[in-house]
Motif scaffolding. Structure first.
Motif, mmCIF file in Angstrom:
data_model
loop_
_atom_site.group_PDB
_atom_site.id
_atom_site.type_symbol
_atom_site.label_atom_id
_atom_site.label_comp_id
_atom_site.label_asym_id
_atom_site.label_seq_id
_atom_site.Cartn_x
_atom_site.Cartn_y
_atom_site.Cartn_z
ATOM 1 N N GLY A 90 45.912 34.663 47.601
ATOM 2 C CA GLY A 90 45.908 33.588 46.849
ATOM 3 C C GLY A 90 44.447 33.059 46.595
ATOM 4 O O GLY A 90 44.004 33.422 45.447
ATOM 5 N N ALA A 91 43.848 32.172 47.402
ATOM 6 C CA ALA A 91 42.665 31.533 46.978
ATOM 7 C C ALA A 91 41.402 32.320 46.469
ATOM 8 O O ALA A 91 40.719 32.138 45.943
ATOM 9 C CB ALA A 91 42.511 30.400 48.013
ATOM 10 N N VAL A 92 41.472 33.738 46.923
ATOM 11 C CA VAL A 92 40.520 34.461 46.767
ATOM 12 C C VAL A 92 40.213 34.667 45.318
ATOM 13 O O VAL A 92 39.068 34.926 44.916
ATOM 14 C CB VAL A 92 40.641 35.941 47.671
ATOM 15 N N PHE A 93 41.339 34.655 44.511
ATOM 16 C CA PHE A 93 41.009 34.934 43.026
ATOM 17 C C PHE A 93 40.425 33.558 42.438
ATOM 18 O O PHE A 93 39.585 33.874 41.502
ATOM 19 C CB PHE A 93 42.436 35.315 42.422
ATOM 20 N N VAL A 101 33.124 36.037 38.867
ATOM 21 C CA VAL A 101 33.376 37.419 39.152
ATOM 22 C C VAL A 101 34.610 37.962 38.936
ATOM 23 O O VAL A 101 35.929 37.234 39.453
ATOM 24 C CB VAL A 101 32.889 37.925 40.625
ATOM 25 N N GLU A 102 35.038 38.773 37.918
ATOM 26 C CA GLU A 102 36.485 39.167 37.509
ATOM 27 C C GLU A 102 36.997 40.154 38.644
ATOM 28 O O GLU A 102 36.152 40.903 39.071
ATOM 29 C CB GLU A 102 36.541 39.670 36.113
ATOM 30 N N ALA A 103 38.297 40.163 38.800
ATOM 31 C CA ALA A 103 38.873 41.113 39.841
ATOM 32 C C ALA A 103 38.367 42.851 39.635
ATOM 33 O O ALA A 103 38.155 43.365 40.125
ATOM 34 C CB ALA A 103 40.296 40.925 39.883
ATOM 35 N N PRO A 128 47.373 47.709 41.277
ATOM 36 C CA PRO A 128 45.962 47.252 42.067
ATOM 37 C C PRO A 128 45.380 45.937 41.420
ATOM 38 O O PRO A 128 45.463 45.897 40.312
ATOM 39 C CB PRO A 128 45.261 48.442 41.747
ATOM 40 N N LEU A 129 45.183 44.967 42.281
ATOM 41 C CA LEU A 129 44.697 43.793 41.595
ATOM 42 C C LEU A 129 43.189 43.750 41.378
ATOM 43 O O LEU A 129 42.581 42.777 40.817
ATOM 44 C CB LEU A 129 45.108 42.615 42.563
ATOM 45 N N PHE A 130 42.450 44.724 42.153
ATOM 46 C CA PHE A 130 41.018 45.036 41.896
ATOM 47 C C PHE A 130 41.102 46.465 41.495
ATOM 48 O O PHE A 130 40.979 47.519 41.984
ATOM 49 C CB PHE A 130 40.328 45.095 43.295
ATOM 50 N N PRO A 131 41.450 46.692 39.939
ATOM 51 C CA PRO A 131 41.666 47.892 39.163
ATOM 52 C C PRO A 131 40.591 48.851 39.451
ATOM 53 O O PRO A 131 40.791 49.832 39.210
ATOM 54 C CB PRO A 131 42.112 47.431 37.830
ATOM 55 N N ARG A 132 39.333 48.466 39.428
ATOM 56 C CA ARG A 132 38.320 49.206 39.561
ATOM 57 C C ARG A 132 37.568 49.845 40.994
ATOM 58 O O ARG A 132 36.880 50.481 41.162
ATOM 59 C CB ARG A 132 36.980 49.069 38.423
#
Ligand SMILES: [Zn+2]
Length: 280
Positions: A90-93, A101-103, A128-132
């Motif tokens: 949630g809040a982390v994004f 900082v982009e995911a 994946p929400l952190f694609p890299r």
């Protein structure tokens, strides 16, 4: 005053440019910038405690309720953006956005363990929400949850970018997992529960995951465990060792369930310990 004293003593500079209600606390370790990100805060109940009698609870958790929190940590090394756990996702994004900082700019996600409040932000709908990012976790943890659909769903979107390792023993000379970061075994809360020691320029921060859930009672009475601990006795044993280590070596700590700023120094007090929160 005590915080200032420790800051000077350790050469640690707390450089928070954020108000507490923003849920971000910034902290410097050598040339690394670390951001503690609050995922949520609330009230917990003493009924989750194991090994505390009524008198202990009345003394350290008055009224049977305590302030609870869930946090994640972002480490910016200058070369890499490293997230330690993902909260519920949630809040982390929002916090990452605040920090610019982009995911997709997260290079690595280090997991302390595979409980839902730590892996909830890894994926959504199988994406994946952190694609890299490469995802790191202890081999012991991955094996323990091998039959868990939730754990499988969290990790599957990262495919072969899930890296497992065997964390080293507390106090041992452990090879680095990533530059400036070593992984330390603290099995008990879960069978592969892992701490991450971040070091730069002679300074350090031990990000200790779920070593402590209820700080009001578990610092003074480290033998008290919680119902979330897979092995409450093992959790109590390693908690006591880590507190002794952090206090004895003057290594600041950060925790996923400590309340804001969730970073501080540990010192002995009576038969147990106390936490001095980092300066704001
Ligand atoms: Zn947790």
């Amino acid at each position: 005053m005590k915080t200032v004293f420790y800051g000077v003593l350790l050469g640690v500079t707390a450089v928070s440019g954020f108000a507490a209600d923003e849920g971000i606390f910034s902290y410097r370790v050598g040339r690394f910038e670390i951001f503690m990100l609050v995922e949520n805060q609330g009230q917990g109940r003493s009924s989750l405690l194991i090994g505390a009698d009524a008198r202990d609870i009345e003394r350290y958790v008055p009224g049977g309720t305590y302030q609870s929190a869930t946090n994640t940590f972002l480490i910016r090394t200058g070369e890499k953006n490293i997230l330690v756990d993902t909260g519920f996702g949630g809040a982390v994004f929002n916090h990452l956005k605040t920090l610019g900082v982009e995911a997709a700019q997260i290079d690595a996600v280090l997991l302390t363990h595979l409980h839902g409040d730590h892996i909830g932000g890894l994926q959504k709908g199988g994406k994946p929400l952190f694609p890299r990012a490469t995802v790191y976790l202890a081999q012991e943890e991955r094996e323990f949850w091998a039959g868990s659909a939730n754990a499988a769903a969290a990790l599957a979107p990262y495919g072969d970018k899930v890296v497992t390792f065997r964390p080293g023993a507390l106090g041992a000379d452990i090879p680095e997992l990533l530059p400036g970061i070593t992984a330390i075994a603290a099995f008990g809360h879960t069978p592969g529960h892992t701490l991450y020691l971040v070091q730069s320029g002679g300074e350090g921060l031990l990000i200790w995951g779920d070593l402590i859930h209820v700080q009001g009672i578990q610092f003074p009475l480290p033998g008290v465990s919680v119902t979330y601990d897979t092995d409450p006795a093992a959790a109590a044993a390693i908690r006591t060792k880590v507190l002794e280590y952090a206090a004895g070596n003057h290594i600041p700590i950060g925790g996923m369930h400590l309340v804001y700023p969730a970073i501080g120094t540990v010192s002995p007090q009576g038969n147990g310990y106390r936490l001095t929160p980092a300066g704001r």
